[in-house]
Design a protein around this motif. Sequence first.
Motif, PDB file in Angstrom:
ATOM      1  N   MET A   1       0.819  -1.193   0.000  1.00  0.00           N
ATOM      2  CA  MET A   1       0.000   0.000   0.000  1.00  0.00           C
ATOM      3  C   MET A   1       0.868   1.265   0.000  1.00  0.00           C
ATOM      4  N   SER A   2       1.927   1.270   0.793  1.00  0.00           N
ATOM      5  CA  SER A   2       2.787   2.450   0.875  1.00  0.00           C
ATOM      6  C   SER A   2       3.480   2.733  -0.452  1.00  0.00           C
TER       7      SER A   2
ATOM      8  N   TRP B   1       2.329   2.135  -3.500  1.00  0.00           N
ATOM      9  CA  TRP B   1       1.382   2.755  -4.427  1.00  0.00           C
ATOM     10  C   TRP B   1       1.083   4.196  -4.019  1.00  0.00           C
ATOM     11  N   LEU B   2       1.037   4.458  -2.733  1.00  0.00           N
ATOM     12  CA  LEU B   2       0.834   5.817  -2.262  1.00  0.00           C
ATOM     13  C   LEU B   2       2.010   6.703  -2.674  1.00  0.00           C
ATOM     14  N   GLY B   3       3.221   6.173  -2.535  1.00  0.00           N
ATOM     15  CA  GLY B   3       4.407   6.929  -2.946  1.00  0.00           C
ATOM     16  C   GLY B   3       4.422   7.217  -4.432  1.00  0.00           C
ATOM     17  N   VAL B   4       4.076   6.231  -5.244  1.00  0.00           N
ATOM     18  CA  VAL B   4       4.024   6.428  -6.699  1.00  0.00           C
ATOM     19  C   VAL B   4       2.979   7.490  -7.045  1.00  0.00           C
ATOM     20  N   GLY B   5       1.839   7.420  -6.378  1.00  0.00           N
ATOM     21  CA  GLY B   5       0.787   8.401  -6.637  1.00  0.00           C
ATOM     22  C   GLY B   5       1.197   9.820  -6.266  1.00  0.00           C
ATOM     23  N   ILE B   6       1.922   9.960  -5.164  1.00  0.00           N
ATOM     24  CA  ILE B   6       2.349  11.295  -4.740  1.00  0.00           C
ATOM     25  C   ILE B   6       3.398  11.857  -5.694  1.00  0.00           C
ATOM     26  N   VAL B   7       4.334  11.014  -6.127  1.00  0.00           N
ATOM     27  CA  VAL B   7       5.348  11.481  -7.082  1.00  0.00           C
ATOM     28  C   VAL B   7       4.680  11.898  -8.391  1.00  0.00           C
TER      29      VAL B   7
ATOM     30  N   HIS C   1       6.034  16.734   2.256  1.00  0.00           N
ATOM     31  CA  HIS C   1       6.084  16.159   3.607  1.00  0.00           C
ATOM     32  C   HIS C   1       5.626  14.699   3.599  1.00  0.00           C
ATOM     33  N   ALA C   2       4.598  14.407   2.831  1.00  0.00           N
ATOM     34  CA  ALA C   2       4.131  13.019   2.738  1.00  0.00           C
ATOM     35  C   ALA C   2       5.209  12.129   2.137  1.00  0.00           C
ATOM     36  N   LEU C   3       5.935  12.622   1.130  1.00  0.00           N
ATOM     37  CA  LEU C   3       7.023  11.840   0.545  1.00  0.00           C
ATOM     38  C   LEU C   3       8.138  11.618   1.554  1.00  0.00           C
ATOM     39  N   HIS C   4       8.446  12.613   2.336  1.00  0.00           N
ATOM     40  CA  HIS C   4       9.501  12.464   3.331  1.00  0.00           C
ATOM     41  C   HIS C   4       9.102  11.461   4.411  1.00  0.00           C
ATOM     42  N   ALA C   5       7.842  11.468   4.821  1.00  0.00           N
ATOM     43  CA  ALA C   5       7.362  10.491   5.803  1.00  0.00           C
ATOM     44  C   ALA C   5       7.393   9.073   5.228  1.00  0.00           C
ATOM     45  N   LEU C   6       7.011   8.927   3.965  1.00  0.00           N
ATOM     46  CA  LEU C   6       7.090   7.613   3.330  1.00  0.00           C
ATOM     47  C   LEU C   6       8.535   7.159   3.167  1.00  0.00           C
ATOM     48  N   MET C   7       9.409   8.088   2.815  1.00  0.00           N
ATOM     49  CA  MET C   7      10.818   7.747   2.673  1.00  0.00           C
ATOM     50  C   MET C   7      11.380   7.258   4.007  1.00  0.00           C
ATOM     51  N   HIS C   8      10.920   7.828   5.096  1.00  0.00           N
ATOM     52  CA  HIS C   8      11.339   7.388   6.419  1.00  0.00           C
ATOM     53  C   HIS C   8      10.972   5.922   6.636  1.00  0.00           C
ATOM     54  N   ASP C   9       9.760   5.550   6.267  1.00  0.00           N
ATOM     55  CA  ASP C   9       9.345   4.151   6.402  1.00  0.00           C
ATOM     56  C   ASP C   9      10.174   3.225   5.521  1.00  0.00           C
ATOM     57  N   PHE C  10      10.446   3.646   4.302  1.00  0.00           N
ATOM     58  CA  PHE C  10      11.212   2.797   3.396  1.00  0.00           C
ATOM     59  C   PHE C  10      12.668   2.670   3.823  1.00  0.00           C
TER      60      PHE C  10
ATOM     61  N   HIS D   1      13.745   2.551   6.804  1.00  0.00           N
ATOM     62  CA  HIS D   1      13.809   1.642   7.950  1.00  0.00           C
ATOM     63  C   HIS D   1      13.313   0.234   7.587  1.00  0.00           C
ATOM     64  N   TYR D   2      13.152  -0.024   6.292  1.00  0.00           N
ATOM     65  CA  TYR D   2      12.803  -1.348   5.752  1.00  0.00           C
ATOM     66  C   TYR D   2      11.477  -1.864   6.315  1.00  0.00           C
ATOM     67  N   LEU D   3      10.482  -1.006   6.370  1.00  0.00           N
ATOM     68  CA  LEU D   3       9.195  -1.381   6.950  1.00  0.00           C
ATOM     69  C   LEU D   3       8.132  -1.752   5.925  1.00  0.00           C
ATOM     70  N   CYS D   4       8.380  -1.508   4.647  1.00  0.00           N
ATOM     71  CA  CYS D   4       7.312  -1.664   3.659  1.00  0.00           C
ATOM     72  C   CYS D   4       7.427  -2.940   2.829  1.00  0.00           C
ATOM     73  N   PHE D   5       8.635  -3.323   2.467  1.00  0.00           N
ATOM     74  CA  PHE D   5       8.859  -4.555   1.718  1.00  0.00           C
ATOM     75  C   PHE D   5       9.690  -5.497   2.564  1.00  0.00           C
ATOM     76  N   GLU D   6       9.633  -6.772   2.245  1.00  0.00           N
ATOM     77  CA  GLU D   6      10.471  -7.732   2.961  1.00  0.00           C
ATOM     78  C   GLU D   6      11.932  -7.620   2.550  1.00  0.00           C
ATOM     79  N   SER D   7      12.170  -7.241   1.316  1.00  0.00           N
ATOM     80  CA  SER D   7      13.530  -7.135   0.797  1.00  0.00           C
ATOM     81  C   SER D   7      14.105  -5.741   1.061  1.00  0.00           C
ATOM     82  N   PRO D   8      15.290  -5.661   1.665  1.00  0.00           N
ATOM     83  CA  PRO D   8      15.918  -4.347   1.845  1.00  0.00           C
ATOM     84  C   PRO D   8      16.224  -3.652   0.519  1.00  0.00           C
TER      85      PRO D   8
END
Length: 83
Positions: free
Chosen positions: A1-2, A4-10, A41-50, A52-59
Amino acid sequence: MSAWLGVGIVLAQFWCIEYFKSCDWLMYIVSSYLIGAILSHALHALMHDFTHYLCFESPLYNKLMAIFLNFGQGVPSAITFGR
């Protein structure tokens, strides 16, 4: 989900560049301040999650997505932010 949200914001930021380039300067400044700041700001918050390896299983996928989110910000900071 994150992801697709990132792609949409970009994509929304690139759409705003095309849409607002023909506006007068006041509308351009106001829209940059209101819309651009929220999307950035939304992109920066999403980048923070990515980073820290929280969105996908693969780093690797997390790093690649964080790098992609930098296209919307214009400043390459994803990898150094994750250190």
